[in-house]
Design an enzyme around this catalytic site. Structure first.
Site, PDB file in Angstrom:
ATOM      1  N   SER A  94      50.428  26.816 -10.739  1.00 19.05           N
ATOM      2  CA  SER A  94      51.535  27.253 -12.067  1.00 19.05           C
ATOM      3  C   SER A  94      50.733  27.572 -13.089  1.00 19.05           C
ATOM      4  CB  SER A  94      52.441  26.028 -12.301  1.00 19.05           C
ATOM      5  OG  SER A  94      53.563  26.492 -12.995  1.00 19.05           O
ATOM      6  N   ASP A 216      61.701  29.541  -4.772  1.00 17.10           N
ATOM      7  CA  ASP A 216      60.981  29.039  -5.794  1.00 17.10           C
ATOM      8  C   ASP A 216      61.938  29.325  -7.088  1.00 17.10           C
ATOM      9  OD1 ASP A 216      59.590  27.889  -8.074  1.00 17.10           O
ATOM     10  OD2 ASP A 216      57.688  28.637  -7.365  1.00 17.10           O
ATOM     11  N   HIS A 244      58.348  24.255  -6.309  1.00 11.62           N
ATOM     12  CA  HIS A 244      57.430  25.063  -6.839  1.00 11.62           C
ATOM     13  C   HIS A 244      55.952  24.338  -6.608  1.00 11.62           C
ATOM     14  CE1 HIS A 244      55.835  27.514 -10.392  1.00 11.62           C
ATOM     15  NE2 HIS A 244      55.359  26.279 -10.827  1.00 11.62           N
TER      16      HIS A 244
END
Length: 267
Positions: A94, A216, A244
């Site tokens: 991320s 996602d 995610h």
């Protein structure tokens, strides 16, 4: 200040190539526990917590330094210099995928490759660019954090984790969020979710694997496609996963794709 203490650095294995794993927003290095052990026999593995997260030194969190992701990128380079056998393969989840990309632009000679797990250079929709959120959505989430942090984590943890058939993982993420320092977490949220590093993507020349999830809500498929188009020397792989955090909810497919890529680049 000890960099090991600041970033809670842990090293495992002693292979000729270093894999460096860095977690996403609100998490810590324990999020990699389903992935990294399988690489210990052949690689040196470096785990760390972003300053202000997990077991890092919270007193080292400087709001000015970390007002952009570049502050964390500097920390990454510090850790590489002291604990890695550079050049490294950087594996970031991320926001840390972007932090790693910025570090690779600053010092490309320290990186063999970057593996981006659920990355996003910008979370906000802009013209033809699909980031997943309108500006009003982000403003609302950040305002909710300021007003009622507990409500925010109860709302967002299930969205971020996904994994509807694995409620224990949703609960784990909720627990991790609840243990964070609220003031640091709010500040880092604003930095993370309002950042726009699209202009930097084409400056990164380090080979990259983009691991995108099929479903996602935080980083939709369009984001992975955008990165693949604009990131030199990149490959895109889609994991069949809702959420995610594929390294948690789909660890075997994630690990297999990382393994295949390491073989591909000869690392």
């Amino acid at each position: 200040m000890s960099i090991q203490f600041r970033n809670n650095v842990h090293c495992h294995g002693d292979g000729p190539v270093t894999l460096m794993f860095v977690h996403g927003y609100g998490c810590d290095q324990q999020m990699w526990r389903f992935i990294y052990p399988s690489f210990l026999g052949r690689y040196r593995v470096v785990l760390m917590d972003l300053t202000g997260s997990g077991g890092s030194d919270l007193s080292a969190y400087d709001r000015d330094k970390y007002s952009t992701l570049y502050g964390h990128a500097e920390d990454i380079l510090d850790v590489i210099d002291l604990y890695a056998k550079a050049p490294v393969v950087f594996i970031g989840h991320s926001v840390s995928a972007m932090i790693g990309m910025l570090a690779s632009i600053m010092s490309p000679e320290k990186f063999t490759a970057q593996i981006m797990v659920s990355p996003s250079p910008c979370y906000i929709n802009d013209g033809d660019y699909v980031g997943g959120f309108n500006a009003e959505d982000i403003d609302g989430l950040l305002q909710l954090m300021e007003i009622d942090y507990d409500s925010w984590i109860r709302r967002m943890a299930p969205v971020i984790m996904g994994a509807p058939r694995q409620p224990i993982l949703q609960e784990e993420l909720l627990t991790r969020f609840s243990k964070n320092d609220p003031e640091i977490t709010r500040h880092f949220a604003r930095v993370t979710f309002t950042a726009d590093h699209r202009a930097e993507v084409e400056k990164s020349t380090v080979p990259a694997l983009i691991l995108q999830c099929s479903d996602d809500l935080i980083a939709p498929r369009e984001v992975g496609d955008y990165l693949h188009r604009h990131l030199a020397n990149s490959q895109l792989a889609v994991i069949n996963n809702v959420g995610h955090c594929p390294h948690m909810s789909s660890p075997t497919p994630s690990s297999d794709l990382i393994e295949d890529y390491l073989l591909h680049i000869g690392a």
